[in-house]
Write a protein that holds these residues in place. Structure first.
Motif, PDB file in Angstrom:
ATOM      1  N   HIS A   1       0.881  -1.175  -0.019  1.00 56.61           N
ATOM      2  CA  HIS A   1      -0.038   0.086  -0.061  1.00 56.61           C
ATOM      3  C   HIS A   1       0.761   1.311   0.047  1.00 56.61           C
ATOM      4  N   GLN A   2       2.182   1.051  -0.281  1.00 58.00           N
ATOM      5  CA  GLN A   2       3.031   2.344  -0.183  1.00 58.00           C
ATOM      6  C   GLN A   2       3.627   2.485  -1.565  1.00 58.00           C
ATOM      7  N   ASP A   3       2.952   3.415  -2.349  1.00 62.50           N
ATOM      8  CA  ASP A   3       3.273   3.858  -3.497  1.00 62.50           C
ATOM      9  C   ASP A   3       2.991   5.569  -3.863  1.00 62.50           C
ATOM     10  N   PRO A   4       3.801   6.335  -3.878  1.00 65.14           N
ATOM     11  CA  PRO A   4       3.611   7.813  -4.033  1.00 65.14           C
ATOM     12  C   PRO A   4       3.761   8.104  -5.570  1.00 65.14           C
ATOM     13  N   GLY A   5       3.858   7.018  -6.181  1.00 63.41           N
ATOM     14  CA  GLY A   5       4.167   7.517  -7.707  1.00 63.41           C
ATOM     15  C   GLY A   5       3.163   7.958  -8.608  1.00 63.41           C
ATOM     16  N   PHE A   6       1.755   7.978  -8.171  1.00 63.84           N
ATOM     17  CA  PHE A   6       0.923   8.373  -9.280  1.00 63.84           C
ATOM     18  C   PHE A   6       1.281   9.958 -10.008  1.00 63.84           C
ATOM     19  N   VAL A   7       1.910  10.739  -9.000  1.00 70.66           N
ATOM     20  CA  VAL A   7       2.117  11.986  -9.578  1.00 70.66           C
ATOM     21  C   VAL A   7       3.234  11.895 -10.557  1.00 70.66           C
ATOM     22  N   ASP A   8       4.169  10.845 -10.426  1.00 66.56           N
ATOM     23  CA  ASP A   8       5.121  10.751 -11.414  1.00 66.56           C
ATOM     24  C   ASP A   8       4.677  10.502 -12.783  1.00 66.56           C
ATOM     25  N   LEU A   9       3.600  10.014 -12.851  1.00 66.25           N
ATOM     26  CA  LEU A   9       2.844   9.842 -14.127  1.00 66.25           C
ATOM     27  C   LEU A   9       2.241  11.257 -14.599  1.00 66.25           C
ATOM     28  N   VAL A  10       1.596  11.900 -13.697  1.00 69.17           N
ATOM     29  CA  VAL A  10       1.095  13.007 -13.954  1.00 69.17           C
ATOM     30  C   VAL A  10       1.773  14.083 -14.651  1.00 69.17           C
ATOM     31  N   VAL A  11       3.147  14.258 -14.090  1.00 74.12           N
ATOM     32  CA  VAL A  11       3.913  15.344 -14.553  1.00 74.12           C
ATOM     33  C   VAL A  11       4.808  15.043 -15.797  1.00 74.12           C
ATOM     34  N   ASN A  12       4.338  13.894 -16.613  1.00 70.47           N
ATOM     35  CA  ASN A  12       4.663  13.746 -17.831  1.00 70.47           C
ATOM     36  C   ASN A  12       3.873  14.253 -18.812  1.00 70.47           C
ATOM     37  N   LYS A  13       2.491  14.586 -18.376  1.00 67.56           N
ATOM     38  CA  LYS A  13       1.427  15.114 -19.240  1.00 67.56           C
ATOM     39  C   LYS A  13       1.611  16.835 -19.475  1.00 67.56           C
ATOM     40  N   LYS A  14       0.841  17.298 -20.308  1.00 71.77           N
ATOM     41  CA  LYS A  14       0.873  18.647 -20.887  1.00 71.77           C
ATOM     42  C   LYS A  14       0.674  19.732 -19.635  1.00 71.77           C
ATOM     43  N   SER A  15       1.594  20.528 -19.438  1.00 74.51           N
ATOM     44  CA  SER A  15       1.613  21.279 -18.303  1.00 74.51           C
ATOM     45  C   SER A  15       0.316  22.097 -18.125  1.00 74.51           C
ATOM     46  N   SER A  16      -0.190  22.272 -19.581  1.00 72.46           N
ATOM     47  CA  SER A  16      -1.317  23.337 -19.401  1.00 72.46           C
ATOM     48  C   SER A  16      -2.779  22.499 -18.971  1.00 72.46           C
ATOM     49  N   VAL A  17      -2.428  21.239 -18.613  1.00 76.84           N
ATOM     50  CA  VAL A  17      -3.808  20.496 -17.966  1.00 76.84           C
ATOM     51  C   VAL A  17      -3.382  19.980 -16.672  1.00 76.84           C
TER      52      VAL A  17
END
Lengths: 547, 547
Positions: free
Chosen positions: A297-313
């Protein structure tokens, strides 16, 4: 709901069938809501395509998913003839006039205005009465009389009260979604105004605290996929919502959020597209408090995915406590065309600031916490991004104040992750001047990050002072640990931070060696105690900011 | 298969039922394979827990998923009594002796050896006859007579032939998995030895090239989830496989791969656990060739997820062509307890090296391509990690050689991504000395990466020369583009790379201004041509390494 499997062979049969379904629905106990028939058209795969070619079956077979007819370069005629016959089978002369324009008859059949698929309000954020939320003042739900680093409170509970009243004022346009029980996420105040939506049989026993109702507007189902899909679709109609989930299992919807980001990016380029409310995702059972769940249950990596998307969204926020969470949530509910990720733990944690200051911190995104910092230029900066890790930073600052009072220490807190990015990478990025004003040009920065530390390294890679940063974070070390034990294993604890700071400011190898050794011993005592007793040493667990 | 829904109330009934199922199965046409009955035990939720407390239902109700009985601190007796009654209901005196030891009778019932759940060969990599693959020599499948940067070949086709013969030699312990048709991924040679596994009705028409069979060992299903689960389970038995998938949709299995990494990490800590074959994942329809699929199919971020997991269980490879792919695959099939991610596009691409050199490059992980580099210390380094982006690097080196022959250029190729990490972050990491030997201490490095460029920045964050790196990669710009058009939009094309190199080595603003302007014009011509014609300018599309 009734399913009619009869095959309608003509349009007249179709109309008759819809009327019949509508009629039945009216006597089906669902008269309180509009009834939308759904028509499922089942057709052969590759219908109207070439039936076969050179003895190979194509229509209604796997080949119709491929290039149906490949032209043999050496002997093209047979294939070219087949393609010609196929294309002519559409009788283009009946569809287009001599100039190649669509015939007037067909043109007249095309829907106009809202009837066009693209302009249907259901898919184009179009219900005006829903577009703007009637929001109460989030400040009314604030934790009151906050003594910084002393007062304790569940971070998410006030958000639940805020959402309860948002729901009350916007009954047709606001929903709360979650794979977990909202009670477990401390958002249960929402049940005061709406039950959980449940279309199965509701039994007498379910009146005993189960909060079930067909008309419930709280959407709970242990399927992150389904919920994300529901919320996406809901925002397309112009309505609003929030999905709260275990941080670790947000990876279940990685691919869906990816595609929504891409879709938002594309729709930003289309003038005819109306803006839609943001997709609000709350990660609220986080990596640092999995005492009974452990490593899986320890994984803070969802944001690592989101930062790869367009900065405008994309927007990512790490509120430090209940009041900053309220202010950030208010901001997110007002926003459009973003994926907002908020990371904030649900459990009872020390609070840091009253609501006015919280609002200021959220607006700044990165703040020097003056109440915990020295005046003027510091010798070392300790920074936190995330609620629990910032609390450890505060405790580390206390250690430094007590053991090395001569050292000038600054405490920085990051709520808006993208502030760290350079200006040209993300619209929220600090200018280089601001970045240096806060983190200094040449002083060591001990940075305590909620998630995988490498993410910070990549975000500040182009900053001139990036090599001054020593980043701590989750490094995949964990099990069924006490909070402090888990922090120590990953090096985000107060002792490790203080030791790191002292090591970096020391002008000789021996300068702070006595203090460092004491802290190392204390760290070991805490680890041993946690291992032996299954709880943290009370003195550390109950530590409060004493200044 | 038959489902028996009868409720067995006693163990005897259970045994009778299993015998009956086995008897039926024998006459069911499946006599060629062993028959494993599955027993499903359905029990009330919270069975044997407290039935109710203080008038609130617990057993077989949602409360049994919570803390069943909370102790009221002010008035604890009622709750304590209830807990005592509950625990005593298990009759502990019948289960344990006076010393608290499990009674001899129960002890005797416990399974031993392979019958223990943890030691069952089905779940502990235990079938010795399957553990080692009988591998043919991968070099026999190599693309022959390679002229570097000239010869073209489908990168994955030889791998398909290699796997065909692996399957032939290891019919009981090797399978190929994929959500797409293996034909589409150019791995169709495997059909020569095995069909696709299909348990539905096989119709006469399916004999027409459909490759279906109940005994097929090629597992195809448009569900990445199911396939990943199958492959995971298959490796647990000691058997081997490879899952090929669209790179973009690997995110569908993010959460599952995450958990497998965590599981491998945990099992590495347990001495009783046998090693299992690695989970081999091939991303083979990659971001740079989505000419007909567009933006939704462009996402090279799966590796961004994998790098966050423990370095002891993760391996990521970017073979540059068919021969390096063969060598890497051979390496992966021999490995245990890893998640191996291989990224290599399926389409026809320029080949770079013969198989001996390919083997050397794979072993090195990072190589200076001497055949494309100057001798001695360069003025600038151009590096590529990934097949298609390395080809653009090669074309950029050609441009520099032609326009600025006085410039000394080195070409570096990275196959093993983790070589970039520092030694203490990953076992594959280069030492700082090696890193500097290859990338130089102070010369500009134009780095062309297959995926999101920030990943490289974070991996080299601690290298002393990290600020010399200018990293190019996919930055979420794309649609239904031609290959060169897509490369230009994201800045990974030959022109942009050459311009970047010249800009960085220039000692004045005007030094290479004429060349740079020429290249910018050429880039514009290429973009306009692609936009107008839907294909790339033949001269660039067919460019070959002329040296």
């Amino acid at each position: 709901m009734t399913m009619h499997e009869t095959m309608a062979k003509t349009m007249d049969e179709c109309v008759t069938m819809i009327k019949q379904i509508q009629h039945e629905a009216r006597f089906n106990g669902n008269t309180d809501r509009p009834f939308w028939p759904m028509i499922v058209l089942r057709s052969p795969k590759g219908w109207t395509g070439p039936v076969e070619h050179k003895g190979k079956k194509i229509e209604n077979f796997w080949r119709s998913h491929q290039v149906p007819i490949t032209i043999d370069a050496k002997n093209p005629q047979e294939s070219l003839d087949a393609i010609e016959a196929w294309l002519k089978s559409y009788n283009h002369e009946e569809l287009f006039d001599a100039n190649g324009k669509l015939s007037a008859e067909l043109q007249a059949m095309m829907p106009t205005g809202d009837k066009r698929m693209s302009a249907n309000p259901v898919t184009n954020g179009g219900y005006d009465q829903f577009r703007t939320l009637d929001l109460p003042d989030y400040r009314e739900y604030a934790v009151k009389n906050v003594i910084s680093g002393v007062t304790k409170h569940e971070n998410t509970y006030p958000l639940g009260e805020f959402m309860r009243d948002i729901m009350k004022r916007n009954m047709q346009s606001f929903r709360v979604f979650g794979p977990d029980e909202n009670t477990s996420n401390k958002l249960h105040a929402v049940y005061e105004v709406s039950e959980k939506c449940f279309w199965g049989d509701i039994l007498p026993i379910d009146s005993d605290g189960t909060h079930l109702s067909r008309n419930g507007r709280v959407m709970e189902m242990l399927s992150e996929h389904t919920l994300e899909g529901w919320l996406e679709a809901y925002t397309l109609t112009g309505r609003h919502g929030l999905l709260s989930t275990y941080e670790s299992f947000a990876h279940v919807i990685d691919s869906m959020v990816n595609q929504h980001c891409k879709w938002l990016d594309m729709m930003n380029r289309e003038k005819w597209r109306r803006k839609v409310p943001s997709l609000n995702l709350l990660m609220t059972s986080t990596v640092w408090r999995q005492d009974h769940n452990g490593f899986t249950h320890q994984d803070p990596g969802f944001v690592d995915l989101v930062v790869n998307k367009k900065s405008s969204v994309t927007r990512i926020y790490f509120p430090a406590d209940a009041n900053t969470l309220l202010s950030m949530a208010d901001h997110c509910f007002r926003s459009q065309n973003y994926v907002n990720v908020i990371v904030c733990d649900k459990q009872s944690h020390p609070q840091f600031v009253p609501i006015e200051k919280a609002t200021q911190y959220c607006a700044e995104g990165v703040s020097i916490w003056d109440w915990a910092s020295c005046e003027g230029e510091p010798d070392v900066v300790l920074a936190g991004c995330g609620d629990i890790v910032t609390f450890e930073v505060l405790a580390a600052v206390d250690i430094l104040r007590r053991y090395t009072p001569e050292l000038k220490v600054r405490l920085v807190n990051v709520i808006d992750l993208f502030r760290l990015s350079s200006e040209d990478t993300h619209g929220h990025g600090l200018t280089d001047d601001e970045f240096i004003r806060i983190f200094t040009a040449d002083k060591p920065v001990v940075f305590n990050y909620h998630g995988y530390p490498y993410l910070i390294k990549r975000m500040i890679a182009d900053r001139s002072n990036n090599l001054n940063f020593s980043v701590h974070g989750y490094v995949e070390k964990g099990s069924i640990n006490t909070p402090l034990e888990l922090a120590i294993q990953n090096g985000v604890d107060r002792f490790t931070l203080a030791i790191d700071a002292l090591t970096q400011v020391a002008t000789s190898k021996t300068q702070y060696i006595n203090v460092i050794n004491k802290l190392k011993q204390r760290r070991l005592v805490c680890q041993d105690y946690a291992y032996a007793h299954g709880v943290d040493l009370a003195e550390e667990a109950n530590w409060k900011w004493p200044h």
